[in-house]
Design a protein around this motif. Structure first.
Motif, short mmCIF file in Angstrom:
data_model
loop_
_atom_site.label_atom_id
_atom_site.label_comp_id
_atom_site.label_asym_id
_atom_site.label_seq_id
_atom_site.Cartn_x
_atom_site.Cartn_y
_atom_site.Cartn_z
N HIS A 2 0.86 -1.19 0.00
CA HIS A 2 0.00 0.00 0.00
C HIS A 2 0.89 1.23 0.00
O HIS A 2 1.93 1.24 0.65
N GLY A 3 0.49 2.24 -0.74
CA GLY A 3 1.24 3.49 -0.77
C GLY A 3 1.20 4.10 -2.16
O GLY A 3 0.15 4.12 -2.81
N ALA A 4 2.36 4.56 -2.61
CA ALA A 4 2.46 5.20 -3.92
C ALA A 4 3.67 4.67 -4.67
O ALA A 4 4.73 4.45 -4.08
N TRP A 5 3.50 4.46 -5.95
CA TRP A 5 4.60 4.07 -6.84
C TRP A 5 4.61 5.09 -7.98
O TRP A 5 3.68 5.17 -8.74
N GLY A 48 4.08 8.16 -8.04
CA GLY A 48 2.96 9.08 -7.98
C GLY A 48 1.58 8.44 -8.10
O GLY A 48 0.58 9.11 -7.91
N ARG A 49 1.51 7.15 -8.40
CA ARG A 49 0.23 6.45 -8.51
C ARG A 49 -0.06 5.70 -7.21
O ARG A 49 0.83 5.07 -6.64
N GLN A 50 -1.33 5.73 -6.81
CA GLN A 50 -1.71 5.00 -5.61
C GLN A 50 -1.63 3.50 -5.87
O GLN A 50 -2.04 3.02 -6.93
N VAL A 51 -1.09 2.77 -4.89
CA VAL A 51 -0.94 1.32 -4.99
C VAL A 51 -1.71 0.66 -3.86
O VAL A 51 -1.58 1.04 -2.70
N ARG A 52 -2.53 -0.32 -4.21
CA ARG A 52 -3.23 -1.17 -3.25
C ARG A 52 -3.22 -2.58 -3.84
O ARG A 52 -4.02 -2.89 -4.70
N PHE A 53 -2.28 -3.38 -3.38
CA PHE A 53 -2.11 -4.73 -3.92
C PHE A 53 -2.12 -5.73 -2.77
O PHE A 53 -1.55 -5.50 -1.71
N SER A 54 -2.74 -6.88 -3.02
CA SER A 54 -2.63 -7.99 -2.08
C SER A 54 -2.91 -9.28 -2.84
O SER A 54 -3.63 -9.29 -3.84
N THR A 55 -2.30 -10.34 -2.36
CA THR A 55 -2.57 -11.66 -2.91
C THR A 55 -2.45 -12.67 -1.77
O THR A 55 -1.66 -12.49 -0.84
N THR A 56 -3.25 -13.72 -1.86
CA THR A 56 -3.30 -14.73 -0.80
C THR A 56 -2.73 -16.04 -1.31
O THR A 56 -3.03 -16.47 -2.42
N TYR A 57 -1.91 -16.67 -0.47
CA TYR A 57 -1.33 -17.98 -0.77
C TYR A 57 -1.91 -18.99 0.22
O TYR A 57 -2.29 -18.63 1.34
#
Length: 147
Positions: free
Chosen positions: A115-118, A120-129
């Motif tokens: 979560h945060g910024a990359w 200048g773009r907002q990032v919201r990533f998650s994946t489940t294993y």
């Protein structure tokens, strides 16, 4: 007409003080509003136990800043920033690789998130294993989630 030398001195002094005060105020205010040369790249990366990223219990978390320099609490920020730059900040490309690791089929879900910024773009990533072994196999050789 005769000029008063004291009045001229007072005018010059007042002007200098005003200009000096203005220059000081400008110098102090400029850095706060100055645009950055770099787009923000600041992230919080987590590894959590659970199935749902919103309710999983965070076990480990690090910060990662990539601009203007690689830093943060991540153990290898330069390597992680280099990997993210190579995939243009697309976390799904970092975690989509096939696992060459043999794992049990035990269901003990682990969630990785960013979560945060990359750039200048907002990032919201998650994946489940399915379990920690599957996560390690999928992110093997990946510095971003190696913490």
């Amino acid at each position: 007409m005769r000029r008063n030398p004291h009045a001229a001195f007072a005018t010059v002094t007042a002007t200098a003080l005003l200009l000096g005060g203005f220059a000081t105020a400008t110098a102090q205010a400029a850095p706060a509003g100055a645009p950055s040369l770099y787009a923000p790249s600041a992230l919080v990366l987590t590894v959590a136990r659970g199935e749902d990223p919103l309710t999983a219990t965070v076990e480990r978390a690090v910060t990662l800043t990539c601009a203007p320099t690689a830093e943060g609490t991540h153990p290898t920020p330069a390597a992680a920033c280099k990997e993210l730059a190579a995939v243009q900040g697309k976390f799904s490309e970092l975690t989509a690789g096939p696992s060459n690791r043999t794992c049990t089929r035990q269901w003990d879900p682990v969630v990785v998130s960013a979560h945060g910024a990359w750039q200048g773009r907002q990032v919201r990533f998650s994946t489940t294993y399915g379990n920690a072994c599957e996560m390690a196999g999928s992110t093997n050789g990946n510095a971003v989630f190696a913490f």
